[in-house]
Design a protein around this motif. Structure first.
Motif, short mmCIF file in Angstrom:
data_model
loop_
_atom_site.label_atom_id
_atom_site.label_comp_id
_atom_site.label_asym_id
_atom_site.label_seq_id
_atom_site.Cartn_x
_atom_site.Cartn_y
_atom_site.Cartn_z
N VAL A 194 39.66 15.91 53.39
CA VAL A 194 40.03 14.73 52.59
C VAL A 194 41.16 14.01 53.30
CG1 VAL A 194 39.31 15.76 50.41
CG2 VAL A 194 41.66 16.06 51.19
N PRO A 195 41.31 12.72 53.07
CA PRO A 195 42.45 12.01 53.66
C PRO A 195 43.77 12.59 53.16
CG PRO A 195 40.83 10.46 52.81
CD PRO A 195 40.43 11.82 52.33
N ASP A 196 44.81 12.41 53.92
CA ASP A 196 46.13 12.90 53.54
C ASP A 196 46.55 12.24 52.24
OD1 ASP A 196 48.59 14.08 53.51
OD2 ASP A 196 49.47 12.76 55.01
N GLU A 197 47.17 13.03 51.36
CA GLU A 197 47.55 12.50 50.05
C GLU A 197 48.60 11.40 50.14
OE1 GLU A 197 51.29 15.09 48.42
OE2 GLU A 197 49.33 15.46 47.56
N SER A 198 49.31 11.32 51.24
CA SER A 198 50.32 10.27 51.38
C SER A 198 49.69 8.89 51.37
CB SER A 198 51.12 10.46 52.66
OG SER A 198 50.28 10.41 53.80
N TYR A 199 48.37 8.80 51.62
CA TYR A 199 47.70 7.51 51.59
C TYR A 199 47.72 6.91 50.18
CZ TYR A 199 45.85 8.34 56.28
OH TYR A 199 45.73 8.55 57.63
N GLU A 485 38.07 10.96 57.61
CA GLU A 485 38.14 9.56 57.24
C GLU A 485 37.47 9.36 55.89
OE1 GLU A 485 39.66 7.28 58.81
OE2 GLU A 485 39.87 7.89 60.90
N GLY A 486 38.07 8.56 55.04
CA GLY A 486 37.46 8.34 53.74
C GLY A 486 38.38 7.61 52.80
N SER A 487 38.02 7.60 51.54
CA SER A 487 38.76 6.86 50.53
C SER A 487 38.90 7.73 49.28
CB SER A 487 38.04 5.55 50.19
OG SER A 487 36.73 5.82 49.71
N PHE A 488 39.63 7.20 48.32
CA PHE A 488 39.80 7.85 47.03
C PHE A 488 39.17 6.97 45.95
CE2 PHE A 488 43.34 9.45 49.56
CZ PHE A 488 43.28 10.81 49.32
N ASP A 489 38.58 7.60 44.96
CA ASP A 489 38.07 6.89 43.80
C ASP A 489 39.13 6.86 42.71
OD1 ASP A 489 35.60 6.52 45.02
OD2 ASP A 489 34.81 8.41 44.24
N VAL A 490 39.21 5.74 41.99
CA VAL A 490 40.09 5.63 40.83
C VAL A 490 39.22 5.86 39.60
CG1 VAL A 490 41.73 4.20 39.58
CG2 VAL A 490 41.55 4.00 42.06
N MET A 491 39.53 6.90 38.85
CA MET A 491 38.70 7.33 37.74
C MET A 491 39.45 7.21 36.42
SD MET A 491 36.13 8.19 39.66
CE MET A 491 35.00 9.02 38.53
N ASN A 492 38.66 7.12 35.35
CA ASN A 492 39.19 7.05 33.99
C ASN A 492 38.56 8.18 33.18
OD1 ASN A 492 38.75 4.85 31.16
ND2 ASN A 492 40.53 6.06 31.66
N LEU A 493 39.41 9.00 32.52
CA LEU A 493 38.92 10.14 31.75
C LEU A 493 38.62 9.69 30.32
CD1 LEU A 493 38.48 13.27 31.98
CD2 LEU A 493 40.67 13.49 30.81
N VAL A 494 37.36 9.82 29.94
CA VAL A 494 36.93 9.43 28.59
C VAL A 494 36.46 10.69 27.87
CG1 VAL A 494 35.36 7.99 27.25
CG2 VAL A 494 36.23 7.17 29.45
N MET A 495 37.18 11.06 26.82
CA MET A 495 36.84 12.27 26.08
C MET A 495 35.71 11.98 25.10
SD MET A 495 38.71 14.55 27.35
CE MET A 495 38.08 15.80 26.23
#
Length: 877
Positions: A194-199, A485-495
């Protein structure tokens, strides 16, 4: 340095003899087996260290580790998908005839148990096929372990690297964590899937700025990574105008040894939750830290529950919303509406189908499935060994898709996707090595010998440059820092009502995107806590400063806490929470609310407006009166009263007064270049002629009186020559000044944007202020001379002595222009022009009225007085 490395290597290699009861004479080890492992044989083995089992035990040494000392393990059931992803990838590769033909992959998976000592032990177990070995000796039955996948967290990964680095075995870490400066020199580097978390540190800041959350709480795990995160993120937040309401540390454990730890943590950490005005909490930690956080919330004060529901949780990429079997009944309702960064993943063809085939006895080698099945479905499998605290018997027909997402997800998670890619990266590396090595026949057996003689260290040269497309069509490759190399997804938690949840993708963070476009948020898709009345939750220290107001710092408070003050005059605030109000452009002015600029209207003294109509009417009226007076004087030019004081001067004076009235019209209307050139120069020259005529008439009276005395020498000055000379000389001086003015620095049309707040004044700029006041000064000097002479001659005996009337007219003239200067300077806009026009009309009317009204009265009303005899009689008297 070499001696230190040798000592370290020897110490690590002797760990098995410390961890196990070793008979060095027979090279055998007698120890309690690790209860959870999964072995599948193959030509090449891929090792795996998972993190899903939590044991509750007291401090133990290696000699004390035995299964009898373990309590019933608590499993993070959702993490069982990690090892299933590894098995799925290996089986998929083995069935692919184009990838590693004639070679089978196997795997051997252990668990880290979230424990340092057990991580070292299970890592050592990966290095050997049997448990009969002696350190530093290689036997024929040793494992062909080519690479290892793990671990989930930074501590587990670095513990594995301590051992694997000595053997130069490639290690592919699948968790998201930061590489601390100390850790970079502590052990050889490993590959990161995974990409470094500092990204996403900057992405976190951009997310808070997007929603304008400037007052947030920070909850970070109490270890080196949490400390590093706090040290990096706090100044980054401050640089972008975000303040931390509080910073709290969370115990780096999924459990506690006694209740004292729980009570101590709750008592120290409860107050910020209860008293903070922050609505947004940033949470940094792993899933076990989230479990600890949930324990704190559930066991905390009952009032906290309601408050916590009114929080927006921002989670980092390390977090999976997973619970152990103990906490599963609590659910994750507290985190409903949370926004979190997730490792990018894709659903793979066949993976869901593969998950549906999982049953309790689907394979004999899986040492994890028994505990997973019993704890996920809350039942007990038949023939289970040891006492069970779970009621009910499993049928074996339970379905994974019926489990809530907190227990098990059917969608491939980010960590599972990283493991899947890691397996393929190893497979493509082996395939590249095999393709480059010639295959030959064994001379003794006659069988074809494939590529089985590789050593793990040989994979490094190919692995770090590997690049391929996975089954989802995405490119997998490492950068020069050995990071994926890659990206992160921005997710929303729906209960969901059944305590399950749905992860909704609401954005993306791409570190390789253009500056300013790395973070994309689909705000309309986000589901917030139902307790928020607002469409968008607020998390600020105080209410925002509305439009028209600017921030005002509060002494002793953080910069995010501020007051609001109205914008000063002439300035606006068109954005909420502006640091300083801004001035409108010169051609605009603030509206009443001071939140936007309005274009100014251009104003000038127009003929059409009431003031312009009034002044025009007065100017035209006086012009007609002047013409009438001139006509009367021309008609009665042979009468004594007209002839008494030089008819030519009288005609010149009347014509100049006529032009004075007409010249005032040059000041009306929109200023043009021609108008501006003529206004002041025409006014100055014409008025100089008028005043010169008055002066000439006054001097004529004086000379005429002096010439009547016997033997006077003034008789030679009596006549038209002197008067014409006076008029010509005085007028030429003013004309010369005006000409010099027009040549050097003439007046010009201009727009005055500063004098009035709401209007732009179209005016004629003087060009040279010195020349403007020089013209006025000369006119004033001429007027004072005329007034002085007229005043001295006012009592001269004469039947038609004009000196008295000239004195009154010049007093009016001088009074008007003395009042003009301060009034002109104190007014603005078109009223300055009106003042000047009024002064021209008033002073001209004063000359006309006081000099010519008495004569007109006699000519028109008392013609009997306009005779030569009456003139002589009055003179004699």
């Amino acid at each position: 340095m070499v001696q230190m490395l040798n000592s370290l290597s020897l110490l690590l290699l002797l760990l098995p003899c410390i961890a196990y009861k070793v008979d060095t004479t027979r090279c055998t080890v007698r120890e309690s087996p690790v209860p959870h492992e999964w072995y599948q044989p193959g030509d090449f083995l891929i090792g795996g260290i998972a993190s899903q089992i939590i044991y509750h035990f007291h401090k133990l040494s290696f000699e004390d580790i035995s299964q009898d000392l373990y309590d019933i393990p608590q499993m993070v059931t959702n993490f069982y998908q990690h090892i299933l992803a590894l098995a799925f990838a290996v089986n998929e590769i083995n069935m692919n005839p184009k990838l590693l033909p004639n070679v089978t992959l196997g795997f051997h998976i252990y668990d880290s148990y979230y424990d340092d000592k057990l991580t070292y032990r299970t890592t050592l177990d990966l290095l050997f096929k049997s448990r009969e070995y002696f350190p530093n000796y290689e036997c024929d039955n040793q494992k062909r372990l080519m690479a290892t996948i793990g671990g989930l967290g930074g501590d587990i990964s670095f513990h594995m690297a301590d051992i694997l680095g000595l053997y130069k075995i490639p290690q592919l870490a699948y968790g998201s964590f930061s590489l601390l400066d100390g850790d970079k020199t502590k052990s050889p580097p490993f590959y990161r899937m995974v990409p470094d978390e500092s990204y996403y540190y900057m992405g976190l800041v951009q997310l808070l700025l997007h929603f304008r959350w400037t007052w947030v709480g920070l909850l970070a795990v109490s270890d080196d990574s949490g400390e590093y995160f706090s040290q990096v993120i706090e100044p980054l937040l401050s640089q972008h105008g975000i303040c931390l309401a509080f910073t709290e540390r969370i115990l780096n454990r999924a459990h506690w040894n006694d209740m004292f730890d729980i009570l101590n943590f709750i008592s120290n950490s409860y107050r910020p939750f209860e008293e903070s005005k922050a609505t947004t909490f940033v949470f940094y930690g792993e899933s076990r830290t989230l479990i600890a956080m949930l324990v704190f919330i559930v066991l905390g004060n009952s009032d906290l529950k309601g408050n916590t529901f009114r929080k927006v949780w921002i989670m980092t990429a390390q977090v999976d919303f997973s619970l152990s079997s103990l906490q599963r009944s609590w659910g994750l309702e507290f985190f409903h509406g949370a926004i979190f960064f997730a490792i990018h993943s894709q659903d793979l063809l066949g993976f869901r189908k593969f998950l549906k085939t999982i049953k309790p006895y689907w394979t004999q080698g899986d040492g994890f499935i028994k505990d997973f099945w019993e704890q996920a479905f809350d039942c007990s499998l038949p023939n289970s060994q040891g006492p069970s605290k779970i009621d009910g018997t499993c049928t074996g027909e339970e379905k994974l898709e019926n489990l809530p997402a907190s227990a098990f997800e059917m969608h491939m998670t980010g960590h599972s996707y990283s493991i899947y890619n890691a397996v393929y990266a190893i497979a493509y590396t082996l395939h590249a090595l095999c393709s480059s090595k010639p295959i030959h026949r064994n001379i003794v057996s006659g069988k074809r010998k494939s590529c089985h003689n590789f050593q793990p260290w040989q994979l490094h040269s190919v692995l770090q440059h590997i690049s391929f497309n996975n089954s989802a069509g995405e490119t997998v490759s490492f950068n020069d820092k050995m990071e994926m190399e890659g990206s992160f997804d921005v997710m929303n938690l729906v209960m969901l009502p059944n305590k399950s949840f749905h992860k909704l993708k609401v954005g993306k963070l791409d570190p390789n995107a253009l500056q300013g476009k790395a973070l994309v948020i689909y705000e309309d898709m986000i589901v917030w806590q139902q307790s928020f009345n607002e469409v968008l939750p607020l998390s600020v220290c105080n209410d925002h400063c509305h439009l028209g107001y600017q921030k005002k710092k509060k002494e002793g408070e953080k910069f995010c806490c501020y007051g609001c003050a109205p914008c000063p005059d002439g300035q606006i605030a068109n954005i909420m929470d502006m640091e300083d109000c801004i001035k409108c452009p010169g051609d605009q002015y603030p509206n009443k609310d001071q939140d936007q600029c309005i274009s100014k209207t251009i104003t000038f003294l127009s003929y059409a407006e009431p003031l312009g109509i009034g002044l025009t009417s007065v100017a035209v009226s006086f012009s007609l009166i002047t013409l009438s007076v001139l006509a009367i004087f021309i008609k009665h030019r042979d009468t004594p009263i007209v002839k008494a004081n030089n008819r030519d001067i009288t005609y010149t004076l009347l014509i100049s007064l006529l032009f004075c009235f007409v010249s005032s019209l040059l000041f009306l209307g929109q200023p043009r270049k021609v108008n501006c050139l003529l206004q002041q120069s025409a006014f100055g020259t014409i008025f100089s002629v008028a005043v010169s005529c008055v002066l000439a008439k006054t001097i004529t009276v004086v000379i005429a009186f002096m010439a009547t005395k016997p033997g006077s020498r003034m008789r030679k000055w009596v006549g038209k020559r002197l008067t014409h000379s006076i008029i010509l000389l005085c007028s030429l001086i003013q004309a010369g000044l005006c000409t010099w003015w027009l040549v050097t620095c003439p007046p010009f049309p201009d727009l005055d944007m500063k004098s009035l707040n709401t209007q732009i004044v179209a005016e004629c700029k003087e060009g040279s202020v010195i020349m403007f006041y020089s013209v006025l000064g000369y006119l004033g000097l001429l007027s004072l001379i005329t007034l002085t002479v007229a005043f001295l001659a006012r009592k001269l005996p004469d039947s038609f002595n004009e000196a008295k009337f000239i004195t009154f007219s010049m007093l009016v003239f001088c009074s008007v222009w003395l009042c003009f200067v301060p009034t002109y300077l104190s007014t603005k806009g078109k009223y300055m022009v009106a003042v000047e026009i009024f002064s021209i009309l008033a002073s001209s009317a004063g000359l006309l009225g006081f000099i010519f009204s008495p004569k007109c009265y006699i000519i028109m009303m008392k013609p009997e007085l306009n005779t030569k005899g009456q003139l002589i009689r009055r003179r004699n008297s």
